[in-house]
Design an enzyme around this catalytic site. Structure first.
Site, short mmCIF file in Angstrom:
data_model
loop_
_atom_site.label_atom_id
_atom_site.label_comp_id
_atom_site.label_asym_id
_atom_site.label_seq_id
_atom_site.Cartn_x
_atom_site.Cartn_y
_atom_site.Cartn_z
N GLU A 346 -1.93 -5.07 -12.26
CA GLU A 346 -2.14 -5.20 -10.89
C GLU A 346 -2.07 -6.82 -10.50
OE1 GLU A 346 -4.48 -2.93 -7.99
OE2 GLU A 346 -5.02 -1.60 -9.55
N GLU A 606 -15.63 -4.20 -11.74
CA GLU A 606 -15.28 -3.50 -10.92
C GLU A 606 -16.28 -2.24 -10.38
OE1 GLU A 606 -11.74 -1.60 -11.54
OE2 GLU A 606 -11.01 -1.34 -9.61
C1 BGC Z 1 -7.80 -2.73 -6.81
C2 BGC Z 1 -8.87 -3.07 -5.77
C3 BGC Z 1 -8.34 -2.74 -4.18
C4 BGC Z 1 -8.10 -1.11 -4.40
C5 BGC Z 1 -7.71 -0.74 -3.00
C6 BGC Z 1 -7.40 -1.09 -6.57
O1 BGC Z 1 -6.35 -0.67 -7.52
O2 BGC Z 1 -7.89 -3.22 -7.94
O3 BGC Z 1 -9.80 -3.98 -6.04
O4 BGC Z 1 -9.05 -3.28 -3.42
O5 BGC Z 1 -7.25 -0.87 -5.24
O6 BGC Z 1 -8.41 0.47 -2.97
#
Ligand code: BGC
Length: 724
Positions: A346, A606
């Site tokens: 990401e 997270e």
């Molecule tokens: C990210 C998050 C983001 C989210 C949206 C994820 O995959 O890592 O931090 O805000 O997607 O829901």
């Protein structure tokens, strides 16, 4: 900038290999001043006569390339001689890497087709007043560089023994000029070096180096070797339950560093990519993996330049570790764009994460320039109808906007204004802010609320139904609450700018009425938090009481996700539950901020339970150990525990309110904040069974200590108070 240069690219297809563009030239006169103006489609590293030009790593940085591409200007006077060689290697960077990691093969192959373009212009002024310009055009050549592969997610392969064959021609092409802008953000630079803490063998026999700290950057390798011998390193954030190297949470990101040696002693570090890691596994090493020593590897932390402005310290070592982890989380995710995480496939500029964390970010560091550039990309990427992407730069191009994510459009400029007192950010973003409100107004199902649409909800809230990432708070509730909040920020910004905001004031009143009529009760912690923090509840005290009951009735536990967490402690302390707020802050068992610390965290996770009590992982696919969002709790520590709060009428801490709120469970706590108006310090400690407060303020301050109010005029004060 007047460009005489042309965009060039290699005339031969080089596949994954990074091209190296070359220009030889001579100077016969003495050089008075030489300036290199340069950018690329990809990321570049430029060398003049073997010396690196500037310190910017991963230049030209990451912007919404279709709309804005930065160029840099370097003074290179000292690098020139009579015979000169200008070499520029261009890696894929954010421009051509397969981003996002789940992009379809069609998108990915289209990315591969993009040219590795270079645009450079070297303007030389000689002592005798004459001038010369060396610029990219057909007279340059290209060759395959030693960088055989370099990509954001997958890492880098560098062959030090590779000798490039003859140079080949370059061709000029119709690259972007309209979108070029001068450097707007901070430069990404190498910031610090972290030595290996230890090297060990895992139960399954692999050799692993632990740096003792999760960092974003890369490994510098120092080794004696023969040409052709290899070093292959894999990166990881955590070890698994059995103590083995664990990479599954990187998902499709290979994150490998592959170095093929030349003869002799050598030092190498990649500079066209980066990794997020605490551990490396040595998959290959000259002679044998077992020959590797900790001193062969140094982790180099890389992030955007930003001045540290905030410091928190207290008597509790776990809390101090949390403060450190929040700082490392910020460093690791401020690589030109505020990202969700620095390691898996990401590493995107998720808007929700950024708005959740921005207040803390502005306290810890001076990030005005950093965010100004990112918000410029947000405005550039915003659609005509006001839609704001989930990520900026908007690689996802999703047709929807999610509440609390796209609201970064209003929240971020406002927080920057409060922190730094500069209304330029409101001026430049005001249109984007208003358009965002316009988007909600035209996309809702029910007038004056925001209903319908696709949202992330209270992302990762602990009250999520089984199998869902979204907490139980109602999406329409969250969306409508943010509709109100964002509208209120447009009104505030408009007033600062002396704009007519009557239309928004009327709208706000109608949203408030509709909200209160529709949502007469609150179902979750996050719903209570939003109703109170955004001042939407007709009786905020009652809603805060309900929140306190909800927290207590589940064993003094938070259940909030990304949306509710940043405001949770604020609501509790503002409505008479400071002790309960401290209960949550100081709690060491899951779920809490300190729980990950008891599991060895060195950055913010997270998930509240990224590693569960029994050692299991939360999941394989959505489990980052460096996601800054929950680090937003630091703004409560600066703002409530230490009590330093900016006043809206005096943004940038021109005047402050300092209202510290101590707790018996801490012997002392201190916050220091370097503002644009000087350094403010606020702290307290237990002394002879009394609270001794020490406040230093160079600006006018309203001080509130244990219910007593003091008003200080602008000046320099050291304020003491001792209260039983
Ligand atoms: C990210 C998050 C983001 C989210 C949206 C994820 O995959 O890592 O931090 O805000 O997607 O829901």
């Amino acid at each position: 900038m007047e460009w005489k240069a042309k965009w060039i690219k290699p005339s031969l297809e080089m596949g994954d290999v990074c091209p190296m563009f070359k220009k030889k030239f001579q100077t016969t006169e003495k050089v008075k001043k030489a300036t290199l103006t340069i950018t690329s489609l990809g990321v570049y590293e430029a060398l003049i006569n073997g010396s690196r030009v500037g310190e910017f790593i991963l230049a030209p940085g990451w912007t919404s390339y279709k709309k804005r591409l930065q160029y840099q200007v370097y003074d290179v006077t000292d690098l020139l001689g009579e015979e000169n060689l200008l070499l520029v290697t261009v890696g894929k960077g954010w421009y051509r890497s397969r981003m996002p990691g789940w992009a379809s093969s069609k998108v990915q192959s289209a990315l591969q087709q993009n040219p590795a373009g270079l645009l450079a212009q070297l303007d030389i002024v000689f002592e005798d007043g004459s001038k010369e310009t060396i610029m990219t055009n057909e007279t340059w050549t290209a060759a395959e560089s030693n960088v055989r592969f370099s990509e954001i997610y997958d890492g880098e392969t560098y062959d030090a023994s590779f000798q490039s064959a003859d140079d080949t021609e370059v061709c000029t092409f119709d690259g972007p000029f309209d979108t070029l802008i001068s450097q707007q953000g901070e430069e990404i630079r190498e910031q610090e070096r972290v030595s290996a803490a230890c090297i060990f063998t895992t139960p399954c026999g692999e050799t692993v180096v632990d740096f003792g700290q999760e960092v974003t950057g890369y490994i510098e390798i120092e080794v004696n070797a023969k040409a052709g011998e290899e070093v292959l390193l894999s990166h990881a954030e955590v070890m698994d339950q059995d103590g083995n190297f664990y990479t599954e949470n990187y998902r499709s990101a290979k994150a490998q560093l592959h170095y093929i040696c030349k003869d002799g002693h050598q030092i190498y570090k990649p500079k066209l990519t980066f990794f997020g890691f605490r551990y490396i596994r040595i998959d290959k090493f000259p002679v044998a993996v077992s020959a590797a020593k900790p001193e062969n590897f140094t982790a180099v932390a890389v992030h955007s330049e930003m001045k540290r402005t905030g410091f928190l310290r207290c008597s509790n070592p776990l809390l101090n570790k949390l403060f450190d982890n929040i700082i490392w989380g910020q460093k690791g995710n401020f690589v030109d764009v505020p990202t969700d995480c620095p390691q898996r496939d990401e590493r995107l500029g998720w808007t929700g994460d950024a708005q959740v964390f921005i207040r803390t970010a502005c306290l810890n560091y001076d990030v005005e320039k950093f965010f100004t550039k990112w918000l410029g990309d947000m405005a550039a990427d915003q659609k005509e109808d006001g839609q704001v992407g989930h990520v900026i730069p908007n690689l996802l191009d999703d047709p929807d906007s999610s509440a609390a994510w796209a609201d970064a459009a209003t929240i971020c400029p406002w927080e920057l204004y409060l922190a730094y007192g500069n209304d330029e950010i409101l001026k430049s973003q005001f249109n984007c802010m208003k358009k965002w409100i316009g988007y909600i107004t035209t996309h809702t199902k029910d007038e004056y609320l925001w209903t319908g649409g696709i949202h992330f909800g209270d992302w990762l809230g602990l009250d999520a139904p089984d199998g869902s990432y979204k907490g139980s708070s109602r999406e329409d509730f969250i969306a409508s609450a943010f509709y109100a909040y964002s509208t209120s920020l447009v009104i505030k910004a408009g007033k600062v700018l002396e704009e007519d905001v009557a239309e928004y004031e009327t709208l706000y009143k109608k949203i408030l009425t509709a909200f209160q009529k529709t949502y007469t009760e609150y179902h979750t912690q996050t719903e209570c938090v939003l109703a109170v923090y955004f001042k939407l509840a007709p009786d905020c005290q009652a809603a805060a009481d309900q929140l306190a009951d909800l927290v207590k009735s589940c064993g003094k536990q938070l259940q909030t996700g990304f949306v509710g967490t940043p405001y949770l402690l604020h609501v509790l302390s503002e409505y008479g539950y400071t002790q309960l707020a401290y209960d949550l802050l100081l709690r060491e068992t899951y779920p809490s901020w300190l729980y990950p610390i008891t599991k060895g965290a060195t950055t913010i996770w997270e998930h509240w339970d990224g590693i569960k009590e029994n050692g299991d992982f939360w999941s394989k696919d959505m489990n980052s150990y460096n996601h800054y969002a929950y680090g937003s709790v630091a703004d409560w520590v600066y703002g409530v525990a230490a009590g330093i709060t900016p006043l809206e009428e005096y943004p940038g801490y021109e005047k402050v309110r300092i209202a510290p709120m101590p707790d018996q469970r801490l012997d002392w706590l201190e916050a220091t904040l370097e503002t644009r108006h000087g350094i403010i310090r606020s702290g307290w400690k237990i002394e002879d069974a009394s609270w001794r407060y020490e406040i230093v303020t160079p600006v006018a301050a309203d001080i509130v200590i244990a219910g007593h109010e003091y008003h200080l005029e602008k000046g320099s004060y050291l304020f003491y108070s001792k209260i039983k």
